[in-house]
Design an enzyme around this catalytic site. Sequence first.
Site, PDB file in Angstrom:
ATOM      1  CB  SER A   1      -0.919   0.008   1.226  1.00  0.00           C
ATOM      2  OG  SER A   1      -0.165   0.242   2.406  1.00  0.00           O
TER       3      SER A   1
ATOM      4  CB  CYS B   1      -1.166  -2.416  -7.670  1.00  0.00           C
ATOM      5  SG  CYS B   1       0.153  -3.160  -8.660  1.00  0.00           S
TER       6      CYS B   1
ATOM      7  CD  GLU C   1      -4.706   0.433  -4.747  1.00  0.00           C
ATOM      8  OE1 GLU C   1      -4.328  -0.247  -5.717  1.00  0.00           O
ATOM      9  OE2 GLU C   1      -3.963   0.707  -3.785  1.00  0.00           O
TER      10      GLU C   1
END
Length: 500
Positions: free
Chosen positions: A227, A282, A384
């Site tokens: 992250s 991602c 996200e």
Amino acid sequence: MAQLIGHYISGKHIVETQRSGPIFNPSTGEEIAQCAYGDVITVNQAVQAASSLNAQKWSKASHASRLQVIYKLRELMIAKTEELAEIIGREHGKTIADAKGEIGRAIEGIEFACNAPQVTKGEYARNVAGDIDVFSVRVPVGVIGCITPFNFPIMIPAVMMAMAVSIGNSIVWKPSEKVPSAALFFANLWKEAGLPDDIFNIVQGDKVVVDAMLEHPEISAISFVGSTQIGEYVYQKGTSHNKRVAAFTGGKNHMVVMPDADLEAAANAFVSAGFGSASQRCMAVSLLLPVGVETAEKLRELIITKTKALKMGAYNDESADFGAVISSQSKQSVLKAIDQCIEDGAELLLDGRSYQHPEYKNGYYIGPTLLDHVTTDMDFYKQEVFGPARGILRVNSLDEAIAVTNSHEFGNGSVIFTRDGKTAHRFFTEIESGMIGINVPVPLPVSYFNFGGLRRSKFGESHLYGPDAARFYTKLKTMSQKWPEQIEGHQEISLAFKIT
């Protein structure tokens, strides 16, 4: 008593621990084991192994002898694909087919590591002045600390470590505590491939282990994927301890669709790239940016139809398109993001919040969720969302699409679908993202190209794949040498700053 998944140090499995945490099967919600959590002492043991005489011998070994291990590792990965895919699926929740795809990309990374002698070659210049020759060589950095995420338990580690080991480095690896078993399986494959003990070490755990790695003076470099918040922390703390750090972090990948695009192909691409692996990638497409009202309306209907046909299921359900998210906490985070987006004014087109698997009612499932009229001031746009909730953000022109994409804090991947070469060229030229797709929904490069985002999608100047990764795992030494003829007399003293 639940099975304890432990560490791997000096070629041995170590299960003793003072702390541990639960490991769940996301498909069922059941606890299946406990993961040992290491501490400073465990990290010290691993670093001591990675700095041992065995490790020093490995760093000085010939390219040929090191590559024999890499070749054998590749063969074992192929032979053990079925077994490894089962381990990944059980702890991650992704389907077996998805896990096999991940293993295939891992093998690709191992294959590129066989090019280590080529991509680490130095340079040579003869007689730069006064019979002085200059050459450079790349040598191993030493001990590499690797910190990897849950969403690719084997691909990211294999890409990182195969190249690092092939060059002559040793490894101390902290996998995600949510998916620790694939790491130990990988360690066994390295050993079977002939890698000497001490070169490859695993310390399971949490932030305690991360901090110990970042602070340890004998770890020279840190490679991280995860992250953005944690990646920034790793980068700042690691560099403050004089380590080179490459941290690859979050993304909010935009997919622009022009009016001239093949809308059927674009809809298929959005659904597959947006919802694959329960959107826990991602490089997943997060936002659809159709240009113009007509494009938006047509795409919307196509995507609704195609998304409705998706099937959720357990990791070993061969008919499932995707599985559960990784944890109960992750599920709650995604649900909260959906609720907030609706509250902020988005239109809910498909609602997967109440989905429950007919057999595994405690599994961490979320059905595919689609929201229209997302705007740039919504948290859903800014953050996200690591789960199967995707959004449509309508734009009126290519100019607006580029401006919106470039204004986001993340710059991992961006995609455009169009039939017009000039439009595609302009998009590629002006978009500030590290990886760009033209009619390609997931612009994840093959392993011999560099991988990495821009802006807050990456901290540090290195890349995860490709020749740049090889440079990250090496340090450069440059030699200037002169061999004068054996004659009487000596060179005159000169204090001028020049080469003669």
